[in-house]
Every structure is written in structure tokens, then in C-alpha cells.
Design an enzyme around this catalytic site. Structure first.
Site, PDB file in Angstrom:
ATOM      1  N   ARG A  63      11.251  -5.702   4.740  1.00  0.00           N
ATOM      2  CA  ARG A  63      11.102  -4.146   5.108  1.00  0.00           C
ATOM      3  C   ARG A  63      11.749  -3.448   6.052  1.00  0.00           C
ATOM      4  NH1 ARG A  63       5.195  -2.013   5.363  1.00  0.00           N
ATOM      5  NH2 ARG A  63       5.286  -2.642   6.993  1.00  0.00           N
TER       6      ARG A  63
ATOM      7  N   ARG B  99      11.061  -1.547  11.211  1.00  0.00           N
ATOM      8  CA  ARG B  99       9.953  -0.802  12.510  1.00  0.00           C
ATOM      9  C   ARG B  99       9.665  -2.021  13.529  1.00  0.00           C
ATOM     10  NH1 ARG B  99       5.453   0.436   9.001  1.00  0.00           N
ATOM     11  NH2 ARG B  99       4.068  -0.659   9.721  1.00  0.00           N
TER      12      ARG B  99
ATOM     13  N   ARG C  51      -9.726   0.823   8.783  1.00  0.00           N
ATOM     14  CA  ARG C  51      -9.330  -0.511   8.130  1.00  0.00           C
ATOM     15  C   ARG C  51     -10.083  -0.889   9.378  1.00  0.00           C
ATOM     16  NH1 ARG C  51      -3.132   0.321   8.295  1.00  0.00           N
ATOM     17  NH2 ARG C  51      -2.576  -1.229   8.544  1.00  0.00           N
TER      18      ARG C  51
ATOM     19  N   ARG D 204      -0.387  -9.035  13.219  1.00  0.00           N
ATOM     20  CA  ARG D 204      -1.090  -7.808  12.391  1.00  0.00           C
ATOM     21  C   ARG D 204      -1.815  -8.857  11.064  1.00  0.00           C
ATOM     22  NH1 ARG D 204       3.574  -4.913  10.635  1.00  0.00           N
ATOM     23  NH2 ARG D 204       3.521  -4.130   9.507  1.00  0.00           N
TER      24      ARG D 204
ATOM     25  N   LYS E  44       0.580  -1.653   0.154  1.00  0.00           N
ATOM     26  CA  LYS E  44       0.192   0.023  -0.041  1.00  0.00           C
ATOM     27  C   LYS E  44       1.221   1.646  -0.293  1.00  0.00           C
ATOM     28  CE  LYS E  44      -2.009  -1.054   4.122  1.00  0.00           C
ATOM     29  NZ  LYS E  44      -1.411  -1.986   4.120  1.00  0.00           N
TER      30      LYS E  44
HETATM   31  P1  ADP Z   1       1.422  -1.406   7.521  1.00  0.00           P
HETATM   32  O1  ADP Z   1       1.894  -0.956   6.207  1.00  0.00           O
HETATM   33  O2  ADP Z   1       2.542  -2.272   7.548  1.00  0.00           O
HETATM   34  O3  ADP Z   1      -0.092  -2.155   7.064  1.00  0.00           O
HETATM   35  P2  ADP Z   1       1.198   0.751   9.343  1.00  0.00           P
HETATM   36  O4  ADP Z   1       2.163   1.192   8.638  1.00  0.00           O
HETATM   37  O5  ADP Z   1      -0.297   1.083   8.256  1.00  0.00           O
HETATM   38  O6  ADP Z   1       1.504  -1.199   9.033  1.00  0.00           O
HETATM   39  O7  ADP Z   1      -0.060   0.978   9.912  1.00  0.00           O
HETATM   40  C1  ADP Z   1       1.381   0.618  11.557  1.00  0.00           C
HETATM   41  C2  ADP Z   1       0.149   0.637  12.905  1.00  0.00           C
HETATM   42  O8  ADP Z   1      -0.226   1.904  12.827  1.00  0.00           O
HETATM   43  C3  ADP Z   1      -1.249  -0.089  12.940  1.00  0.00           C
HETATM   44  O9  ADP Z   1      -0.891  -1.876  13.044  1.00  0.00           O
HETATM   45  C4  ADP Z   1      -1.448  -0.166  14.037  1.00  0.00           C
HETATM   46  O10 ADP Z   1      -1.240  -0.461  15.149  1.00  0.00           O
HETATM   47  C5  ADP Z   1      -1.347   1.838  13.212  1.00  0.00           C
HETATM   48  N1  ADP Z   1      -2.395   1.885  12.825  1.00  0.00           N
HETATM   49  C6  ADP Z   1      -2.478   2.493  11.093  1.00  0.00           C
HETATM   50  N2  ADP Z   1      -3.771   2.749  10.626  1.00  0.00           N
HETATM   51  C7  ADP Z   1      -4.408   2.619  11.457  1.00  0.00           C
HETATM   52  C8  ADP Z   1      -6.022   2.710  11.777  1.00  0.00           C
HETATM   53  N3  ADP Z   1      -6.540   2.810   9.955  1.00  0.00           N
HETATM   54  N4  ADP Z   1      -6.676   2.178  12.142  1.00  0.00           N
HETATM   55  C9  ADP Z   1      -5.913   1.919  13.304  1.00  0.00           C
HETATM   56  N5  ADP Z   1      -4.568   1.626  14.108  1.00  0.00           N
HETATM   57  C10 ADP Z   1      -3.949   2.383  12.573  1.00  0.00           C
HETATM   58  P1  ADP Z   2       2.178  -1.494   3.058  1.00  0.00           P
HETATM   59  O1  ADP Z   2       2.000  -0.574   3.644  1.00  0.00           O
HETATM   60  O2  ADP Z   2       0.847  -2.675   2.498  1.00  0.00           O
HETATM   61  O3  ADP Z   2       2.585  -2.098   4.302  1.00  0.00           O
HETATM   62  P2  ADP Z   2       5.018  -1.373   2.064  1.00  0.00           P
HETATM   63  O4  ADP Z   2       4.494  -0.495   0.304  1.00  0.00           O
HETATM   64  O5  ADP Z   2       5.403  -1.190   2.614  1.00  0.00           O
HETATM   65  O6  ADP Z   2       3.619  -1.981   2.715  1.00  0.00           O
HETATM   66  O7  ADP Z   2       5.945  -2.938   1.273  1.00  0.00           O
HETATM   67  C1  ADP Z   2       5.690  -3.553   2.194  1.00  0.00           C
HETATM   68  C2  ADP Z   2       7.549  -4.344   1.829  1.00  0.00           C
HETATM   69  O8  ADP Z   2       7.420  -5.244   0.760  1.00  0.00           O
HETATM   70  C3  ADP Z   2       8.552  -3.242   2.139  1.00  0.00           C
HETATM   71  O9  ADP Z   2       9.842  -3.429   1.948  1.00  0.00           O
HETATM   72  C4  ADP Z   2       8.451  -2.997   0.543  1.00  0.00           C
HETATM   73  O10 ADP Z   2       9.618  -2.264  -0.332  1.00  0.00           O
HETATM   74  C5  ADP Z   2       8.107  -3.966  -0.283  1.00  0.00           C
HETATM   75  N1  ADP Z   2       7.825  -4.422  -1.391  1.00  0.00           N
HETATM   76  C6  ADP Z   2       6.152  -3.466  -2.081  1.00  0.00           C
HETATM   77  N2  ADP Z   2       5.477  -3.782  -2.977  1.00  0.00           N
HETATM   78  C7  ADP Z   2       6.270  -4.670  -3.430  1.00  0.00           C
HETATM   79  C8  ADP Z   2       6.724  -5.903  -4.151  1.00  0.00           C
HETATM   80  N3  ADP Z   2       5.260  -5.826  -5.733  1.00  0.00           N
HETATM   81  N4  ADP Z   2       7.200  -7.128  -4.643  1.00  0.00           N
HETATM   82  C9  ADP Z   2       8.430  -7.454  -3.579  1.00  0.00           C
HETATM   83  N5  ADP Z   2       8.175  -6.213  -2.435  1.00  0.00           N
HETATM   84  C10 ADP Z   2       6.883  -5.681  -2.408  1.00  0.00           C
END
Ligand code: ADP
Ligand code: ADP
Ligand code: ZN
Length: 220
Positions: free
Chosen positions: A129, A162, A90, A173, A13
Site C-alpha cells: 500500500r 505508512r 473496532r 494488526r 475499507k
Molecule cells: P487500516 O485501514 O489498515 O485498517 P486504519 O487506518 O483504520 O488502518 O487505522 C490505523 C491505526 O489507527 C490502527 O492500527 C489503530 O492504532 C488506530 N485506530 C484507527 N481506528 C481505531 C479505532 N476505531 N479504535 C482504536 N484504534 C483505532
Molecule cells: P483498509 O482501509 O481496509 O485497510 P485499503 O482500502 O486501504 O484497506 O486497501 C489496502 C490496500 O489494498 C491498498 O493499497 C489498496 O489500493 C489495495 N486494494 C484495495 N482494494 C483492493 C482490491 N479489491 N483488490 C486489490 N487491491 C486492493
């Protein structure tokens, strides 16, 4: 253009929201990044979110919705052509709150894109990551390594892992996603807004598929 990117942790994302914000000149809003900013600056909001984030659970809806409401009312958002939401909503209540916030501004979402990736690939992505401590750019030890190990290509900042990308927290998660976030898939399908893209391909192909889906290619 007002978009939501939906998908499990690690789906890409953040990576895709970056590309889409450039493509459409819209603001990238990541609630995870906003929470991490508050955590790093030890604000009151950061303190109330801390325990939830560290354990991999969701921050309560009222806190998250208030933060999002504040963010989308800021001048850069109001003056731009729209936004791409990364990590919000979410939960179904957050989805309803977003509808209400937009309706009050006579706005609505254009599209919700679900990025699908198999669970084993998600785990690999999350544990590998790395994030720039300065500009927040994303890397991956295997899939997207920086030119110099541990150093951001863009700004020279140091790369960190992270806390919540440790395997045990990743498992929590993913479970939270299935329980609390996945119901949004049918919520948005019923609203006629959902498009699905295969996120298990290289990032450039995912971006192309997403742009295609938003333009009206594949409706679910
Ligand atoms: P990822 O990119 O791996 O999906 P995020 O960076 O979006 O994780 O979120 C990290 C953490 O921040 C989540 O595990 C949660 O604790 C909190 N968080 C982020 N967005 C939301 C949301 N919309 N509602 C509740 N908690 C959130
Ligand atoms: P999210 O915000 O959904 O948690 P991220 O964009 O942070 O996801 O991506 C999670 C991890 O996977 C990062 O280390 C990123 O560099 C890697 N990644 C993202 N897109 C791809 C892809 N299409 N193929 C392989 N690795 C990816
Ligand atoms: Zn950087």
C-alpha cells in the site's frame, strides 16, 4: 444512509468507503485518517494515540470514542444524508458507544458490511500500500499503481508508505483484529444488520457487491 464497513486491515475499507460516499452522497469518516491527521499536526490527541498506532495496537476506546463523537457532530455530517464509517467501531464497547451516540440523535445504523479477504492477500495488500501525502488517496505498487511511480495521479503529491504497513506491524494488526474486532461480527449479526461481501475480487466488483448488499440483497 448510515453504514459501517467492517473488516481486517487491508480488506479495502478505505477504498470502498470512498466509492460508497460518492454513490450515496454521504460523508466518509475514517478514524485511522483522523488519528493520522492529529499525529501529523502533533496535537494532544495525536500524542496520546502515537505509541498505539506505531505498534499496531488499538488506541484506547475512551480516546477513540470521544474523537468519533466530535466528528459526527460536525456540520458536514449533520447536513448530509448520512455517513460511512471506515475503521470504527473496532471493539464491542465502541459498537455499544456508537449505538448510544446515534440513539441520542434518534438515528440508527442501516447496515454493517463485512468485507472478507483471505489473510495472505491482506498481507500482500498492506505491504504494497502507498498513500498520497497530500490528498490521502490510496495506491498499491502492484494492484493499483500510479501512472508515474511515487506520484499521486489525482494531485501530484508524493506517495509514502505508512509506518504501520511494515510486515512486523502488519502481523500485530491482524492479530489485534482477530482478538478485538472480530467479536463485532456476531454483535452485528445478532442485531440483524450484518451483510458479508467477498472482498477478494477487483475493487469495482466489490463496490457493486456492497451496494447490492446494502440495498437488501444478502442478509446474514
Ligand atoms: P487500516 O485501514 O489498515 O485498517 P486504519 O487506518 O483504520 O488502518 O487505522 C490505523 C491505526 O489507527 C490502527 O492500527 C489503530 O492504532 C488506530 N485506530 C484507527 N481506528 C481505531 C479505532 N476505531 N479504535 C482504536 N484504534 C483505532
Ligand atoms: P483498509 O482501509 O481496509 O485497510 P485499503 O482500502 O486501504 O484497506 O486497501 C489496502 C490496500 O489494498 C491498498 O493499497 C489498496 O489500493 C489495495 N486494494 C484495495 N482494494 C483492493 C482490491 N479489491 N483488490 C486489490 N487491491 C486492493
Ligand atoms: Zn494525492
Amino acid at each position: 444512509m448510515r453504514l459501517v464497513l467492517l473488516g481486517p486491515p487491508g480488506a479495502g475499507k478505505g477504498t470502498q468507503a470512498n466509492q460508497l460516499s460518492q454513490h450515496w452522497q454521504i460523508v466518509h469518516i475514517s478514524t485511522g485518517d483522523l488519528f493520522r491527521y492529529h499525529l501529523a499536526h502533533n496535537t494532544e490527541l495525536g500524542q496520546s494515540a502515537k505509541e498505539y498506532m506505531q505498534s499496531g495496537r488499538l488506541v484506547p476506546d475512551n480516546i477513540t470514542e470521544a474523537m468519533l463523537k466530535d466528528r459526527i457532530a460536525q456540520p458536514d455530517v449533520l447536513e448530509s444524508q448520512g455517513f460511512v464509517l471506515d475503521g470504527f467501531p473496532r471493539t464491542v464497547p465502541q459498537g455499544l458507544a456508537l449505538d448510544a451516540l446515534l440513539a441520542a440523535r434518534h438515528e440508527r445504523l442501516d447496515r454493517v458490511v463485512l468485507i472478507e479477504v483471505p489473510t495472505d492477500a491482506l498481507v500482500q495488500r498492506l505491504v504494497g500500500r502507498r498513500t498520497c501525502s497530500v490528498c490521502k488517496a490510496n495506491y498499491h505498487v502492484q494492484y493499483h499503481p500510479p501512472h508515474v511511480e511515487g506520484i499521486c495521479d489525482l494531485c501530484g503529491g508524493s506517495l509514502i508508505q505508512r509506518d504501520d504497513d511494515q510486515l512486523e506491524t502488519v502481523k500485530v494488526r491482524l492479530a489485534v483484529y482477530h482478538e478485538e474486532t472480530e467479536p463485532l461480527v456476531s454483535f452485528y449479526r445478532q442485531a440483524g444488520l450484518l451483510a458479508t461481501v467477498d472482498g477478494n475480487q477487483d475493487p469495482v466488483s466489490v463496490t457493486a457487491a456492497t451496494i447490492q448488499a446494502v440495498k437488501g440483497g444478502s442478509h446474514d
